[in-house]
Structure formats: C-alpha cells, structure tokens
Design a protein around this motif. Sequence first.
Motif, PDB file in Angstrom:
ATOM      1  N   ALA A  30       6.633 -36.666  25.784  1.00 42.11           N
ATOM      2  CA  ALA A  30       5.414 -36.012  26.261  1.00 42.11           C
ATOM      3  C   ALA A  30       5.754 -34.658  26.885  1.00 42.11           C
ATOM      4  CB  ALA A  30       4.694 -36.908  27.267  1.00 42.11           C
ATOM      5  N   GLU A  31       6.840 -34.613  27.673  1.00 45.62           N
ATOM      6  CA  GLU A  31       7.268 -33.357  28.298  1.00 45.62           C
ATOM      7  C   GLU A  31       7.659 -32.334  27.235  1.00 45.62           C
ATOM      8  OE1 GLU A  31       7.486 -30.726  31.071  1.00 45.62           O
ATOM      9  OE2 GLU A  31       6.919 -32.770  31.615  1.00 45.62           O
ATOM     10  N   GLU A  32       8.328 -32.810  26.183  1.00 41.42           N
ATOM     11  CA  GLU A  32       8.732 -31.931  25.082  1.00 41.42           C
ATOM     12  C   GLU A  32       7.489 -31.381  24.367  1.00 41.42           C
ATOM     13  OE1 GLU A  32      10.924 -32.402  20.779  1.00 41.42           O
ATOM     14  OE2 GLU A  32      11.602 -33.730  22.386  1.00 41.42           O
ATOM     15  N   GLU A  36       6.301 -27.519  24.237  1.00 42.10           N
ATOM     16  CA  GLU A  36       6.018 -26.814  22.983  1.00 42.10           C
ATOM     17  C   GLU A  36       4.586 -26.265  22.983  1.00 42.10           C
ATOM     18  OE1 GLU A  36       6.883 -29.483  19.754  1.00 42.10           O
ATOM     19  OE2 GLU A  36       9.045 -29.433  20.131  1.00 42.10           O
ATOM     20  N   ALA A  37       3.654 -27.080  23.472  1.00 45.64           N
ATOM     21  CA  ALA A  37       2.256 -26.654  23.518  1.00 45.64           C
ATOM     22  C   ALA A  37       2.090 -25.461  24.452  1.00 45.64           C
ATOM     23  CB  ALA A  37       1.365 -27.817  23.961  1.00 45.64           C
ATOM     24  N   GLU A  42       1.199 -19.797  25.188  1.00 43.94           N
ATOM     25  CA  GLU A  42       1.608 -18.490  25.711  1.00 43.94           C
ATOM     26  C   GLU A  42       1.731 -17.471  24.585  1.00 43.94           C
ATOM     27  OE1 GLU A  42       5.170 -19.023  28.002  1.00 43.94           O
ATOM     28  OE2 GLU A  42       4.137 -20.143  29.582  1.00 43.94           O
ATOM     29  N   LYS A  43       2.309 -17.940  23.460  1.00 46.28           N
ATOM     30  CA  LYS A  43       2.457 -17.053  22.297  1.00 46.28           C
ATOM     31  C   LYS A  43       1.075 -16.626  21.779  1.00 46.28           C
ATOM     32  CE  LYS A  43       4.544 -17.041  17.707  1.00 46.28           C
ATOM     33  NZ  LYS A  43       5.247 -17.832  16.703  1.00 46.28           N
TER      34      LYS A  43
END
Length: 197
Positions: A30-32, A36-37, A42-43
């Motif tokens: 979930a942290e990963e 990524e999300a 941000e991107k």
Amino acid sequence: MTGLEKMKSQILDEAKAAAENKVSEAKAKAEEILSEARAEAEKTAAGISGKSETAIASYKERVASSNDLQRRTKILTAKQEVIADVLDKAYESLESMEKEKYFDMLLGMVDKYAQPQDGEIIFSKADLGRLPEDFERKAAETAKAKGGNLRISGESRNIENGFVLAYGGIEENCTLRAMFDARRDELSDKVHRILFA
C-alpha cells in the motif's frame, strides 16, 4: 498444557505470525502504491502547472499584442484625421484665395494642361462673371506657345471653381477639387512627412 493445547497455541501463533506478515506486506505494498500515486500526481500537477504557465504567458502575449495593435490603430487614425484636416484647410485656402492670385493660378493650370489644338475653357457662372479682362488673352498666348488655340466659352458649368478644358468631344476636368483629389495621396504623404517625420 496438553499436547492439543500446545498444537492449538502453535497454530494460533503461526496464524498470527502469518497474518502479521501478510498485514506488513500489505502495508508495504500500500505504501509503495501510495508513493507511486504521489509521484504520478506530482508529475501530473507539474505538467498541468507548466501548461498553465505556458497558457498564461501565451495569453499575456496575445493581450499585449492586441493592446499594441489597438494603440497603433488609434495613432494611425489620429494621424489620418490630422492629415485630412490639414488637406481640407489647404483646399479651403485655395477657395478663398484673392481674385488676382486665383486667376494667376488658373493661368498656370492652363499652361500645364493646354493641348496643341483648338479648344475652349469653360468656367463656373461665378468665375465667368469675374474674369480679369486680360485672362482670355493670356490663356490664348499660353495655348499658342504650345501649338494650340484656346478661347473662353460663353457657356458655364455647374462647378465650384477652376475650369474645364474642352477639345472637341474630350474634356479635361481642371476644377480645383479634381486636381486636389487626383493628388490627394501624394499630398497626404507630404503632409505626413512634414508633421510626423
């Protein structure tokens, strides 16, 4: 503790350990996924912000260009109005010229437009009634010097000023308005150079 209880306890401990392990793996996953999300968000936000800044800059350029065009158009319109006003005043000064200067100017026009043939000069009723006595003689001398012959017509035309030269069926409009209008662009350019150079 009996063997069955030990077994139960061991199974529960193993199940608890497996569950804790699964929860820990799920938290890590979930942290990963969250990481990524966040990175993707941000991107995307940076891309939107970049596009927004570009759009804002482009809009500002268009507004500045539009303002500059409107400013230049207003300046051009003002210049054209000033030039038209100067030309109108110049024409009015020709119309209100003293009689002697007026007819001297007309003799200059006869010299410029006389043809080497027989013709007549047709004036307005007002100008025909105030012709200087020697005008016809001077006009005839001017025409003779060019190989032609001019006489003053007894008929008049409905014109403001100046005259019409008639050679057979061909007429040359030598009214001040016609002369002025024919040279309006040239005169406008001269006034522009004088006033705005």
